[in-house]
Scaffold this active site. Structure first.
Site, PDB file in Angstrom:
ATOM      1  N   LYS A  13       0.814  -1.219   0.000  1.00 22.58           N
ATOM      2  CA  LYS A  13       0.000   0.000   0.000  1.00 22.58           C
ATOM      3  C   LYS A  13       0.847   1.267   0.000  1.00 22.58           C
ATOM      4  O   LYS A  13       0.513   2.229  -0.680  1.00 22.58           O
ATOM      5  CB  LYS A  13      -1.060   0.017   1.110  1.00 22.58           C
ATOM      6  CG  LYS A  13      -0.598  -0.327   2.493  1.00 22.58           C
ATOM      7  CD  LYS A  13      -1.810  -0.364   3.428  1.00 22.58           C
ATOM      8  CE  LYS A  13      -1.483  -0.764   4.847  1.00 22.58           C
ATOM      9  NZ  LYS A  13      -0.136  -0.948   5.294  1.00 22.58           N
ATOM     10  N   ARG A  88      -7.841   1.945  10.315  1.00 22.94           N
ATOM     11  CA  ARG A  88      -7.477   0.544  10.520  1.00 22.94           C
ATOM     12  C   ARG A  88      -8.447  -0.130  11.468  1.00 22.94           C
ATOM     13  O   ARG A  88      -8.218  -1.255  11.890  1.00 22.94           O
ATOM     14  CB  ARG A  88      -6.077   0.477  11.123  1.00 22.94           C
ATOM     15  CG  ARG A  88      -4.984   0.008  10.159  1.00 22.94           C
ATOM     16  CD  ARG A  88      -3.693   0.056  10.918  1.00 22.94           C
ATOM     17  NE  ARG A  88      -2.631  -0.702  10.355  1.00 22.94           N
ATOM     18  CZ  ARG A  88      -1.637  -0.188   9.638  1.00 22.94           C
ATOM     19  NH1 ARG A  88      -1.623   1.084   9.338  1.00 22.94           N
ATOM     20  NH2 ARG A  88      -0.656  -0.954   9.234  1.00 22.94           N
ATOM     21  N   ARG A 123      11.812  -7.040   2.852  1.00 22.93           N
ATOM     22  CA  ARG A 123      11.592  -5.587   2.830  1.00 22.93           C
ATOM     23  C   ARG A 123      12.752  -4.846   3.483  1.00 22.93           C
ATOM     24  O   ARG A 123      13.263  -5.251   4.525  1.00 22.93           O
ATOM     25  CB  ARG A 123      10.290  -5.250   3.554  1.00 22.93           C
ATOM     26  CG  ARG A 123      10.050  -3.743   3.603  1.00 22.93           C
ATOM     27  CD  ARG A 123       8.613  -3.389   3.619  1.00 22.93           C
ATOM     28  NE  ARG A 123       7.993  -3.578   4.918  1.00 22.93           N
ATOM     29  CZ  ARG A 123       6.734  -3.221   5.174  1.00 22.93           C
ATOM     30  NH1 ARG A 123       5.989  -2.693   4.210  1.00 22.93           N
ATOM     31  NH2 ARG A 123       6.216  -3.422   6.358  1.00 22.93           N
ATOM     32  N   ARG A 155      12.829  -2.994   9.172  1.00 22.85           N
ATOM     33  CA  ARG A 155      11.957  -2.414  10.202  1.00 22.85           C
ATOM     34  C   ARG A 155      11.836  -3.353  11.392  1.00 22.85           C
ATOM     35  O   ARG A 155      11.710  -4.559  11.220  1.00 22.85           O
ATOM     36  CB  ARG A 155      10.558  -2.199   9.611  1.00 22.85           C
ATOM     37  CG  ARG A 155      10.288  -0.770   9.234  1.00 22.85           C
ATOM     38  CD  ARG A 155       9.029  -0.627   8.436  1.00 22.85           C
ATOM     39  NE  ARG A 155       7.825  -1.077   9.136  1.00 22.85           N
ATOM     40  CZ  ARG A 155       6.595  -0.872   8.676  1.00 22.85           C
ATOM     41  NH1 ARG A 155       6.414  -0.246   7.525  1.00 22.85           N
ATOM     42  NH2 ARG A 155       5.554  -1.286   9.347  1.00 22.85           N
ATOM     43  N   ARG A 166       0.848  -8.755  13.414  1.00 20.28           N
ATOM     44  CA  ARG A 166       0.268  -7.695  12.583  1.00 20.28           C
ATOM     45  C   ARG A 166      -0.797  -8.257  11.646  1.00 20.28           C
ATOM     46  O   ARG A 166      -1.840  -7.632  11.428  1.00 20.28           O
ATOM     47  CB  ARG A 166       1.378  -6.986  11.791  1.00 20.28           C
ATOM     48  CG  ARG A 166       2.275  -6.165  12.712  1.00 20.28           C
ATOM     49  CD  ARG A 166       3.542  -5.720  12.034  1.00 20.28           C
ATOM     50  NE  ARG A 166       3.316  -4.737  11.001  1.00 20.28           N
ATOM     51  CZ  ARG A 166       4.177  -4.477  10.024  1.00 20.28           C
ATOM     52  NH1 ARG A 166       5.305  -5.130   9.936  1.00 20.28           N
ATOM     53  NH2 ARG A 166       3.899  -3.549   9.138  1.00 20.28           N
TER      54      ARG A 166
HETATM   55  P1  AMP Z   1       2.346   0.679   8.593  1.00 22.66           P
HETATM   56  O1  AMP Z   1       3.560   1.458   8.236  1.00 22.66           O
HETATM   57  O2  AMP Z   1       1.101   1.208   7.934  1.00 22.66           O
HETATM   58  O3  AMP Z   1       2.522  -0.808   8.371  1.00 22.66           O
HETATM   59  O4  AMP Z   1       2.123   0.885  10.185  1.00 22.66           O
HETATM   60  C1  AMP Z   1       3.098   0.446  11.100  1.00 22.66           C
HETATM   61  C2  AMP Z   1       2.510   0.360  12.495  1.00 22.66           C
HETATM   62  O5  AMP Z   1       2.084   1.669  12.924  1.00 22.66           O
HETATM   63  C3  AMP Z   1       1.286  -0.526  12.644  1.00 22.66           C
HETATM   64  O6  AMP Z   1       1.613  -1.892  12.791  1.00 22.66           O
HETATM   65  C4  AMP Z   1       0.658   0.069  13.912  1.00 22.66           C
HETATM   66  O7  AMP Z   1       1.370  -0.327  15.072  1.00 22.66           O
HETATM   67  C5  AMP Z   1       0.896   1.566  13.712  1.00 22.66           C
HETATM   68  N1  AMP Z   1      -0.216   2.208  12.960  1.00 22.66           N
HETATM   69  C6  AMP Z   1      -0.156   2.767  11.717  1.00 22.66           C
HETATM   70  N2  AMP Z   1      -1.349   3.254  11.340  1.00 22.66           N
HETATM   71  C7  AMP Z   1      -2.198   2.988  12.366  1.00 22.66           C
HETATM   72  C8  AMP Z   1      -3.588   3.204  12.577  1.00 22.66           C
HETATM   73  N3  AMP Z   1      -4.369   3.783  11.637  1.00 22.66           N
HETATM   74  N4  AMP Z   1      -4.118   2.804  13.760  1.00 22.66           N
HETATM   75  C9  AMP Z   1      -3.371   2.228  14.708  1.00 22.66           C
HETATM   76  N5  AMP Z   1      -2.067   1.947  14.573  1.00 22.66           N
HETATM   77  C10 AMP Z   1      -1.466   2.329  13.407  1.00 22.66           C
END
Ligand code: AMP
Length: 213
Positions: A13, A88, A123, A155, A166
């Site tokens: 995404k 989310r 990644r 990461r 996740r």
């Molecule tokens: P991402 O980079 O989108 O994979 O997000 C990495 C991490 O950030 C996620 O696994 C959550 O711990 C946190 N996170 C990102 N966006 C949200 C959201 N909308 N609500 C809650 N936690 C979030």
């Protein structure tokens, strides 16, 4: 265009959000990247988020809702925006509706769990926010960011155990949003492909049907 991009962790995404943002000339906001930046800077937000993010859990709704609310009010979003990784949860989606934000489309990039787990180990990311994959989207020089020449790293939440958490959280908390947005006639689903260009083409074709370029 006001767009939401959804997908399991590692579905691509962020990559697609960047590509669409450049094509449509609108900003992409990644709540995950905002949280990672805050963690790197050691701000209060970063300190609060760290435990959740590193465990693979969702940061509490009120925190991310506050971030997005502030961002959407800014001039940068006047001609549209892409939300990458928000909402989310149903509570976050309802909060977005309460803000009076009109969403044109919700794009879900679908990738099976098996492929996600296989992909995540490859990644590599940069502190500037750029993201690569050693097989599917390699940097020009191994281990170095194409955009800012910094060293790439894995990461903390891409470890195999955390990816499983996740994915679990995605299915439990985020996937119900597919039905939520389908009921509102906003949902577009695209099958995530192995090659980025192939997913990009499918995404572009899908968005063209709702006014995308
Ligand atoms: P991402 O980079 O989108 O994979 O997000 C990495 C991490 O950030 C996620 O696994 C959550 O711990 C946190 N996170 C990102 N966006 C949200 C959201 N909308 N609500 C809650 N936690 C979030």
């Amino acid at each position: 265009m006001n767009l939401i991009i959804m997908g399991a962790p590692g579905a691509g995404k962020g990559t697609q959000a960047e590509i669409i943002a450049a094509r449509e000339n609108i900003p992409a906001i990644s709540t995950g990247q905002i949280l990672r930046d805050a963690m790197a800077a050691g701000t209060e937000l970063g300190k609060t988020a760290k435990g959740y993010v590193e465990n693979g859990d969702l940061v509490p709704d009120e925190i991310v809702i506050g971030i997005v609310r502030d961002y959407l009010k800014s001039d940068a979003c006047a001609n549209g925006f892409i939300l990458d990784g928000f909402p989310r949860s149903i509570a976050q989606a309802e909060a977005l509706e309460k803000m009076g934000v009109v969403i044109d489309a919700v794009l879900s990039i679908d990738v099976s769990d098996d492929r996600i787990v296989a992909r995540m180990s490859g990644r590599r990311v940069c502190k500037c926010g750029a993201s690569y994959h050693i097989d599917y989207k390699p940097s020009k020089v191994e281990g170095i960011c194409d955009k800012c020449s910094s060293e790439l790293y894995i990461r903390a939440d891409d470890k195999a155990e955390t990816v499983i958490t996740r994915l679990h959280n995605y299915h439990a908390q985020t996937e119900p949003l597919l039905a939520f947005y389908n009921e509102r006639g906003k949902l577009i689903r695209v099958e995530g492909q192995e090659e980025v260009e192939d997913t990009t083409r499918l995404v572009r074709e899908a968005l063209a049907k709702v006014g995308g370029r």
